[in-house]
Write a protein that holds these residues in place. Structure first.
Motif, mmCIF file in Angstrom:
data_model
loop_
_atom_site.group_PDB
_atom_site.id
_atom_site.type_symbol
_atom_site.label_atom_id
_atom_site.label_comp_id
_atom_site.label_asym_id
_atom_site.label_seq_id
_atom_site.Cartn_x
_atom_site.Cartn_y
_atom_site.Cartn_z
ATOM 1 N N GLU A 92 37.831 35.362 45.228
ATOM 2 C CA GLU A 92 37.379 36.218 46.319
ATOM 3 C C GLU A 92 38.575 36.772 47.088
ATOM 4 O O GLU A 92 38.579 37.937 47.494
ATOM 5 C CB GLU A 92 36.462 35.445 47.255
ATOM 6 N N ARG A 115 42.859 43.154 46.294
ATOM 7 C CA ARG A 115 42.916 44.294 45.379
ATOM 8 C C ARG A 115 42.078 45.480 45.848
ATOM 9 O O ARG A 115 42.259 46.594 45.358
ATOM 10 C CB ARG A 115 42.456 43.863 43.979
ATOM 11 N N SER A 116 41.183 45.271 46.781
ATOM 12 C CA SER A 116 40.363 46.388 47.263
ATOM 13 C C SER A 116 41.204 47.409 48.012
ATOM 14 O O SER A 116 40.788 48.556 48.186
ATOM 15 C CB SER A 116 39.237 45.870 48.170
ATOM 16 N N PHE A 137 40.724 40.818 37.205
ATOM 17 C CA PHE A 137 40.556 41.304 38.567
ATOM 18 C C PHE A 137 41.853 41.847 39.145
ATOM 19 O O PHE A 137 41.892 42.233 40.307
ATOM 20 C CB PHE A 137 40.003 40.209 39.472
ATOM 21 N N ARG A 180 39.943 39.564 44.945
ATOM 22 C CA ARG A 180 39.111 40.766 45.016
ATOM 23 C C ARG A 180 39.358 41.539 46.307
ATOM 24 O O ARG A 180 39.468 42.767 46.301
ATOM 25 C CB ARG A 180 37.628 40.381 44.912
#
Length: 232
Positions: free
Chosen positions: A63, A69-70, A94, A66
């Protein structure tokens, strides 16, 4: 100026060992014992790299990855005792840059960290920003100066490693590259012992650029050798 690294590790002994070793290597390290603390620190400070454990209390490592990387391409090296192909596929898929399984040697860790930081520095240096020609294969276009790939004028969301692999193959469309050659070229590192990392990146790349990933046209498997661009 020392590189600024975020270490995300819930095991105090491992954190102390890694922090002490990297500090001796003239690196500045901030430690987060869990995912929430990691995301808070990441929002407050600018880091050159993240060392990320997958098994964390509360917000887990996947998490954290993620969310990072957003909105960021900061290099991420995963550290985890889960040494299965599934965990590697998840982590690398990911957007992690590399994976190091526990237990690991501090010498190997420091070599990986320095190699990743060196690549990131070279990638961003002004001397490397020489205008490069577009690479086109059928409906696919790679824009080297903008570090992006488009297909039929639609931008594809590729990770840095996926883009570099695609650039290597598109730059030499008739050449077949072995997994080791891809690793050495893209990772720019002599270290090589895990071809699964290449397979994971190729699989994820196919999902993003192919109309039918199960029957790829752009990235072809050359059995017994590796991969090459398809002929159109």
């Amino acid at each position: 100026m020392a590189n600024h690294i975020l270490l995300v590790e819930d095991d105090p002994a491992i954190a102390e060992m890694v922090l002490g070793h990297l500090t001796k290597e003239s690196l500045t390290v901030r430690h987060a014992p869990d995912g929430e603390a990691a995301l808070r620190l990441f929002a407050e400070e600018a880091f050159d790299m993240i060392l990320l454990d997958l098994m964390l209390p509360g917000v887990d490592g996947m998490e954290v990855l993620r969310k990072v990387r957003s909105g960021s391409t900061v290099p991420v090296l995963i550290l985890s005792a889960k040494d299965s192909d599934v965990e590697k596929a998840l982590g690398l898929g990911f957007g992690a840059d590399d994976y190091l399984a526990k237990p690991f040697s501090l010498i190997e860790l420091s070599a990986r960290v320095k190699a990743i930081l060196r690549r990131a520095s070279q990638y961003a240096s002004p001397s490397a920003q020489v205008e490069q020609a577009l690479l086109r294969i059928h409906e696919l276009t790679l824009h080297p100066d903008e570090h992006l790939v488009t297909k039929n004028d639609t931008t594809l969301n590729l990770t840095a490693k996926e883009l570099l692999i695609l650039k290597l193959l598109m730059s030499h469309p008739k050449r077949a590259f072995s997994k080791e050659q891809i690793y050495r070229s893209v990772w720019n590192d002599a270290y090589y012992d895990d071809v699964n990392a290449i397979q994971v990146h190729i699989s994820r790349l196919r999902e993003k650029i192919e109309d039918d990933p199960a029957h790829p046209r752009y990235i072809k498997t050359v059995w017994g050798i590796g991969y090459k661009m398809g002929d159109f």
